[in-house]
Design a protein around this motif. Structure first.
Motif, short mmCIF file in Angstrom:
data_model
loop_
_atom_site.label_atom_id
_atom_site.label_comp_id
_atom_site.label_asym_id
_atom_site.label_seq_id
_atom_site.Cartn_x
_atom_site.Cartn_y
_atom_site.Cartn_z
N ALA A 151 0.83 -1.21 0.00
CA ALA A 151 0.00 0.00 0.00
C ALA A 151 0.87 1.26 0.00
CB ALA A 151 -0.93 -0.01 1.21
N VAL A 152 1.87 1.29 0.87
CA VAL A 152 2.76 2.44 0.94
C VAL A 152 3.51 2.60 -0.38
CG1 VAL A 152 4.82 3.39 2.07
CG2 VAL A 152 3.01 2.32 3.43
N ALA A 153 3.99 1.49 -0.95
CA ALA A 153 4.72 1.55 -2.22
C ALA A 153 3.82 2.06 -3.33
CB ALA A 153 5.26 0.16 -2.56
N ALA A 154 2.57 1.63 -3.36
CA ALA A 154 1.65 2.07 -4.40
C ALA A 154 1.39 3.57 -4.30
CB ALA A 154 0.33 1.29 -4.30
N ILE A 155 1.18 4.06 -3.09
CA ILE A 155 0.94 5.49 -2.89
C ILE A 155 2.17 6.30 -3.26
CG2 ILE A 155 0.50 7.25 -1.13
CD1 ILE A 155 -1.24 5.14 0.32
N ALA A 182 4.46 11.86 0.49
CA ALA A 182 3.34 10.91 0.43
C ALA A 182 3.71 9.59 1.08
CB ALA A 182 2.93 10.69 -1.02
N GLY A 183 4.94 9.13 0.85
CA GLY A 183 5.35 7.84 1.41
C GLY A 183 5.44 7.87 2.92
N VAL A 184 6.02 8.94 3.47
CA VAL A 184 6.12 9.03 4.93
C VAL A 184 4.74 9.16 5.54
CG1 VAL A 184 6.96 10.45 6.83
CG2 VAL A 184 8.45 9.98 4.88
N ALA A 185 3.87 9.98 4.93
CA ALA A 185 2.51 10.14 5.46
C ALA A 185 1.76 8.81 5.42
CB ALA A 185 1.76 11.20 4.64
N ALA A 186 1.88 8.08 4.31
CA ALA A 186 1.21 6.79 4.21
C ALA A 186 1.74 5.80 5.23
CB ALA A 186 1.38 6.23 2.79
N VAL A 188 3.01 6.47 8.21
CA VAL A 188 2.49 6.83 9.53
C VAL A 188 1.02 6.44 9.65
CG1 VAL A 188 1.99 8.74 11.09
CG2 VAL A 188 4.17 8.69 9.84
N LEU A 189 0.22 6.77 8.63
CA LEU A 189 -1.22 6.52 8.70
C LEU A 189 -1.55 5.02 8.68
CD1 LEU A 189 -2.53 9.34 6.32
CD2 LEU A 189 -2.66 9.25 8.83
N LEU A 190 -0.74 4.25 7.96
CA LEU A 190 -1.01 2.81 7.83
C LEU A 190 -0.27 1.97 8.86
CD1 LEU A 190 -0.95 2.53 3.92
CD2 LEU A 190 -2.95 2.64 5.42
N GLY A 191 0.41 2.63 9.79
CA GLY A 191 1.07 1.89 10.87
C GLY A 191 2.33 1.17 10.45
N GLY A 192 3.06 1.72 9.46
CA GLY A 192 4.26 1.05 8.99
C GLY A 192 5.54 1.44 9.70
N MET A 193 5.45 2.40 10.64
CA MET A 193 6.64 2.82 11.38
C MET A 193 7.07 1.72 12.34
SD MET A 193 7.57 5.96 10.46
CE MET A 193 8.40 6.72 11.85
N GLN A 194 8.37 1.55 12.48
CA GLN A 194 8.90 0.58 13.43
C GLN A 194 8.89 1.20 14.83
OE1 GLN A 194 9.74 -2.54 12.40
NE2 GLN A 194 9.02 -1.84 10.40
N PRO A 195 8.84 0.38 15.88
CA PRO A 195 8.88 0.93 17.24
C PRO A 195 10.19 1.67 17.48
CG PRO A 195 8.19 -1.36 17.25
CD PRO A 195 8.66 -1.07 15.86
#
Length: 397
Positions: A151-155, A182-186, A188-195
């Motif tokens: 999803a992040v890659a597509a955005i 767009a990638g960083v925002a996606a 964060v919004l999709l929960g892809g950030m590591q702890p």
């Protein structure tokens, strides 16, 4: 004229930030992995990060300002990969001593003009074949990112394409910068950030590392590290800059790599180099005359990253490697295209192919990386099978 200047600044900012993120995420992960694999203490790794980024950023700022070219100076990743097996039987002080000697050797070779003469005799198609082999894995990350973060890659890719095919948008915001946002925002919004990792403070606390000199360390590390910097990484950077229309100061860069490696070693870092991938990102878009401004942006960000290394590292490692790889791949697509065109449309096409294949195979020999052997085997192949082409290429005909 004002609009053109503003556009150049936007491209410079975009390229500089993308180059910095590229250096401060994937490369940082390699540094930490190598440090841990070599049994270094956390304080030693933190000091290495300060030297690699803080001092590297200062050197980048000086070289870009002095020569008005995008000269992104960083630490040698292939050279760092020599450390874990060496630290099995050498002390860290002996490794640092080898880094000191490597820096002095590179400075002497650069000042003597030997590097200039060697570079002028290697046909550009062969060098660009090697560069294409080095950069191909980065280009492939545009595709492989979909397997990890679809999803992040597509955005991210969709945003890049949109701002590329619609010039009105691309003039306002460079496509890579738009894709980055767009990638960083996606993410964060999709929960892809590591702890975020545990806090280790705010400011860097560099340690002075006393060198020790041993014959075994000199024999094992000095030549491979020097060849890695001069014949692999600097060669990539010079070729990319030349492809973009720059005339890089080979002697000055080589001497800077040598002398710059000394303060690097003093705080526990491996030698410095002209970073090929970073150079590729810095020249990926915008007017050639403004590329050096992107180098200033990258260098300034590296200095801040080095100063605030403990805190900055936590956030850099929280970004998905797949996203940074995708952004770096997008930024280098044009550079990769140019490398293929320069390699295979001129003289010595067989030599260029050998350089490309050997580099992509990525099999080190005698602890020296595949890109160097790609150049060696390509030169031999052209000398045996493309003699006229090689002679004409060496003579600049």
């Amino acid at each position: 004229m004002l609009a053109s200047s503003e556009g150049a600044l936007r491209h410079a900012f975009s390229n500089g930030i993308t180059a910095f993120l590229f250096a401060a995420t994937g490369s940082l992960a390699i540094l930490i992995t190598v440090g841990r694999g070599g049994g270094l203490a956390p304080a030693d790794i933190a000091s290495w990060i300060f030297g690699a980024y803080g001092l590297g950023g200062l050197l980048t700022l000086w070289m870009c300002w002095r020569y008005r070219q995008p000269l992104g100076m960083a630490w040698t990743i292939p050279g760092a990969l020599l450390l874990p097996p060496a630290l099995d039987h050498l002390s860290f002080a002996e490794v640092i001593g080898a880094c000191w000697v490597t820096g002095i050797l590179m400075a002497v070779l650069g000042a003597s003009g030997v590097v200039n003469r060697v570079m002028s005799r290697v046909p550009m198609p062969i060098v660009m074949g090697m560069v294409a082999g080095v950069f191909l894995p980065f280009g492939l990350r545009v595709v492989t990112a979909f397997g990890e973060l679809p999803a992040v890659a597509a955005i991210t890719l969709g945003t890049f394409v949109l701002f590329t095919v619609l010039p009105a948008l691309g003039r306002r915001v460079p496509p890579v910068l738009a894709a980055l946002i767009a990638g960083v925002a996606a993410t964060v919004l999709l929960g892809g950030m590591q702890p975020l990792g545990a806090s280790a403070g705010l400011l860097a606390q560099p340690r002075l590392c006393a060198p020790a000199f041993s014959v075994q360390a000199m024999l094992e590390l000095v030549v491979p590290m020097a060849v890695t910097v001069l014949a692999i990484q600097n060669a990539q950077g010079f070729a990319v800059l030349q492809q973009a229309g720059h005339a890089p100061p080979v002697r000055a860069v080589t001497v800077a790599c040598g002398l710059g490696s000394l303060p690097f070693a003093a705080v526990g870092s491996v030698p410095t180099c002209l970073a090929g991938p970073v150079s590729g990102i810095l020249v990926s878009s915008g007017a050639r005359e403004s590329h050096w401004l992107g180098g200033l942006v990258c260098g300034g960000a590296m200095v801040l990253f080095g100063l605030f290394a403990p805190a900055a590292t936590r956030f850099a490692l929280a970004l998905p490697i797949a996203l940074i790889g995708l952004l770096g791949g997008l930024a280098m697509l044009r550079v990769l295209q140019g490398a293929f065109q320069s390699a295979f449309r001129g003289r010595c096409p067989l030599g260029a192919l050998v350089a490309f294949v050997v580099t992509v195979a990525n099999v080190p020999i005698l602890s020296i990386g595949a890109p160097f052997w790609g150049l060696v085997f390509a030169f031999v192949a052209s000398a045996l099978l493309e003699r006229e082409d090689l002679r004409a290429a060496v003579q600049g005909q």
